[in-house]
Write a protein that holds these residues in place. Sequence first.
Motif, PDB file in Angstrom:
ATOM      1  N   PRO A  34     -52.213  10.654   4.583  1.00  0.00           N
ATOM      2  CA  PRO A  34     -52.440  11.728   5.562  1.00  0.00           C
ATOM      3  C   PRO A  34     -52.599  11.219   6.991  1.00  0.00           C
ATOM      4  N   VAL A  35     -53.357  10.143   7.176  1.00  0.00           N
ATOM      5  CA  VAL A  35     -53.578   9.619   8.526  1.00  0.00           C
ATOM      6  C   VAL A  35     -52.298   8.992   9.080  1.00  0.00           C
ATOM      7  N   ILE A  36     -51.574   8.259   8.245  1.00  0.00           N
ATOM      8  CA  ILE A  36     -50.319   7.664   8.701  1.00  0.00           C
ATOM      9  C   ILE A  36     -49.331   8.762   9.105  1.00  0.00           C
ATOM     10  N   THR A  37     -49.273   9.822   8.315  1.00  0.00           N
ATOM     11  CA  THR A  37     -48.375  10.934   8.643  1.00  0.00           C
ATOM     12  C   THR A  37     -48.757  11.571   9.968  1.00  0.00           C
ATOM     13  N   GLU A  38     -50.048  11.771  10.177  1.00  0.00           N
ATOM     14  CA  GLU A  38     -50.528  12.433  11.395  1.00  0.00           C
ATOM     15  C   GLU A  38     -50.337  11.571  12.638  1.00  0.00           C
ATOM     16  N   LYS A  39     -50.506  10.250  12.487  1.00  0.00           N
ATOM     17  CA  LYS A  39     -50.561   9.377  13.665  1.00  0.00           C
ATOM     18  C   LYS A  39     -49.405   8.382  13.727  1.00  0.00           C
ATOM     19  N   ILE A  40     -48.301   8.698  13.057  1.00  0.00           N
ATOM     20  CA  ILE A  40     -47.185   7.766  12.976  1.00  0.00           C
ATOM     21  C   ILE A  40     -46.627   7.407  14.353  1.00  0.00           C
ATOM     22  N   ASN A  41     -46.754   8.316  15.325  1.00  0.00           N
ATOM     23  CA  ASN A  41     -46.209   8.033  16.654  1.00  0.00           C
ATOM     24  C   ASN A  41     -46.874   6.833  17.304  1.00  0.00           C
ATOM     25  N   GLN A  42     -48.112   6.509  16.890  1.00  0.00           N
ATOM     26  CA  GLN A  42     -48.822   5.393  17.507  1.00  0.00           C
ATOM     27  C   GLN A  42     -48.259   4.032  17.099  1.00  0.00           C
TER      28      GLN A  42
END
Length: 252
Positions: free
Chosen positions: A174-182
């Motif tokens: 979930p966190v990787i999906t949400e913050k992949i742009n970083q």
Amino acid sequence: MELNFKKLGSGKPLVILHGLFGSADNWFSIARELQKTFTLYLVDQRNHGDSPHSEEWNYQVMVEDLKELLDDEKLDQVFLMGHSMGGKTAMNFALQYPERVEKLIIADIAPRYYPVHHQTILEGLNAIDLKNTKSRKEADDILSSYVPELGTRQFLLKSLSRDSDGFVWKINLPVITEKINQVGEALAGENQYEGPTLFLAGGNSNYIQQSDLGDMEKFFPKYEVEFISDTGHWLHAEKPEAVVKEIQKFLL
């Protein structure tokens, strides 16, 4: 954060950081040879492998995770190597704590910004309903609709594990999906790492290009680039002997 890592071999310390969706286990193919010469620290970065999960996920916290590991292990200075996302962590660490890095190796990533290009993989991973998945083959069948390449699916599904309730992700999906742009963020600031730096590039990969050399020189003035022929982005998995040879030549 206290990261999970595997310590192997003897000699000067060489810390290796994996890329996105990976883990320390990705480096066993080259660890067998390198552990004869170095004390290896194969690290799971946060939200990957057996390291803790967190809502915080960016290069600054990953840099501080690495510093904590070196402090805990009483490592004043190390050889540092990172692949892809791990390479960005390693570059940022060397710019902030140059005195802790004797030599730096970056595998198939440059200091520049990379646009998000993992959407299809993330769609496939999120399409796997873990509560109702009964086998790894079933998970692979679902993922194959999004990721046709068998080797890539095998790599991704290494992060699929079991607990008493069934299948779970080792990655914090979930966190990787949400913050992949970083993950694609460029290096910033005016700091330089003036120690010896080796960029290893896959000969068939487009992650390192001629236009990247200016950024490499800006941040890492003592840099050099070596291309591993007939390899893509996962050069250490495709040509482990060639990668080991370049590492040894640079560090010894």
